[in-house]
Design a protein around this motif. Structure first.
Motif, PDB file in Angstrom:
ATOM      1  N   ILE A  58       0.833  -1.197   0.000  1.00 47.27           N
ATOM      2  CA  ILE A  58       0.000   0.000   0.000  1.00 47.27           C
ATOM      3  C   ILE A  58       0.871   1.253   0.000  1.00 47.27           C
ATOM      4  O   ILE A  58       0.383   2.347  -0.264  1.00 47.27           O
ATOM      5  N   GLU A  59       2.162   1.074   0.295  1.00 52.14           N
ATOM      6  CA  GLU A  59       3.106   2.186   0.274  1.00 52.14           C
ATOM      7  C   GLU A  59       4.513   1.635   0.068  1.00 52.14           C
ATOM      8  O   GLU A  59       4.857   0.582   0.605  1.00 52.14           O
ATOM      9  N   VAL A  60       5.300   2.348  -0.700  1.00 48.76           N
ATOM     10  CA  VAL A  60       6.718   2.019  -0.897  1.00 48.76           C
ATOM     11  C   VAL A  60       7.488   3.320  -0.710  1.00 48.76           C
ATOM     12  O   VAL A  60       7.160   4.325  -1.346  1.00 48.76           O
ATOM     13  N   ARG A  61       8.489   3.291   0.173  1.00 51.33           N
ATOM     14  CA  ARG A  61       9.269   4.516   0.393  1.00 51.33           C
ATOM     15  C   ARG A  61      10.734   4.177   0.611  1.00 51.33           C
ATOM     16  O   ARG A  61      11.068   3.085   1.102  1.00 51.33           O
ATOM     17  N   GLY A  66      18.959   4.205   2.635  1.00 47.34           N
ATOM     18  CA  GLY A  66      18.987   3.751   1.244  1.00 47.34           C
ATOM     19  C   GLY A  66      18.143   2.514   0.984  1.00 47.34           C
ATOM     20  O   GLY A  66      17.889   2.172  -0.168  1.00 47.34           O
ATOM     21  N   ASN A  67      17.734   1.827   2.034  1.00 47.95           N
ATOM     22  CA  ASN A  67      16.860   0.669   1.861  1.00 47.95           C
ATOM     23  C   ASN A  67      15.448   1.128   1.509  1.00 47.95           C
ATOM     24  O   ASN A  67      15.097   2.287   1.699  1.00 47.95           O
ATOM     25  N   VAL A  68      14.662   0.206   0.994  1.00 48.71           N
ATOM     26  CA  VAL A  68      13.287   0.500   0.612  1.00 48.71           C
ATOM     27  C   VAL A  68      12.356  -0.216   1.575  1.00 48.71           C
ATOM     28  O   VAL A  68      12.562  -1.389   1.901  1.00 48.71           O
ATOM     29  N   GLU A  69      11.337   0.487   2.040  1.00 47.53           N
ATOM     30  CA  GLU A  69      10.356  -0.106   2.952  1.00 47.53           C
ATOM     31  C   GLU A  69       9.034  -0.287   2.213  1.00 47.53           C
ATOM     32  O   GLU A  69       8.490   0.650   1.651  1.00 47.53           O
ATOM     33  N   TYR A  70       8.554  -1.533   2.222  1.00 46.68           N
ATOM     34  CA  TYR A  70       7.266  -1.890   1.629  1.00 46.68           C
ATOM     35  C   TYR A  70       6.270  -2.062   2.763  1.00 46.68           C
ATOM     36  O   TYR A  70       6.516  -2.837   3.695  1.00 46.68           O
TER      37      TYR A  70
END
Length: 109
Positions: A58-61, A66-70
């Protein structure tokens, strides 16, 4: 008659023992354990870790490191969301967390 009483007693002991072994992990703790199993798996797998089915985030940031949080919604109508922190160069889940009420973030053992 004695054999029958012995069988009933043995069955009772087995039932009590098996029910106690199932009750050692709460549904919320089981949720957290299952979430932790995703660490080290690839986010592109159909079922990262041990999640039952593929979900769309529902969100990707992008995080400061530098890592990506889903972020995923656990169940519609509940307050629970869970997050996978992913190394973008390897697509490996390096961390997890969740937000929501304890009674909404559950998986029955």
């Amino acid at each position: 008659m004695f054999v029958r009483v012995l069988k009933v007693a043995l069955l009772s002991v087995l039932l009590v023992t098996s029910s106690l072994s199932c009750a050692t992990v709460s549904p919320h703790q089981n949720f957290k354990n299952q979430l932790q199993k995703a660490v080290g798996t690839n986010i592109d797998d159909a079922y990262p870790g041990s999640w039952r089915y593929r979900r769309d985030p529902i969100e990707v940031r992008t995080l400061k490191n530098g890592n990506v949080e889903y972020t995923y919604l656990y169940m519609r109508g509940r307050s629970c969301k869970f997050m996978f922190e992913v190394n973008p160069s390897t697509s490996i889940i390096v961390g997890t967390r969740f937000e929501g009420k304890e009674f909404d973030c559950v998986i029955n053992p």
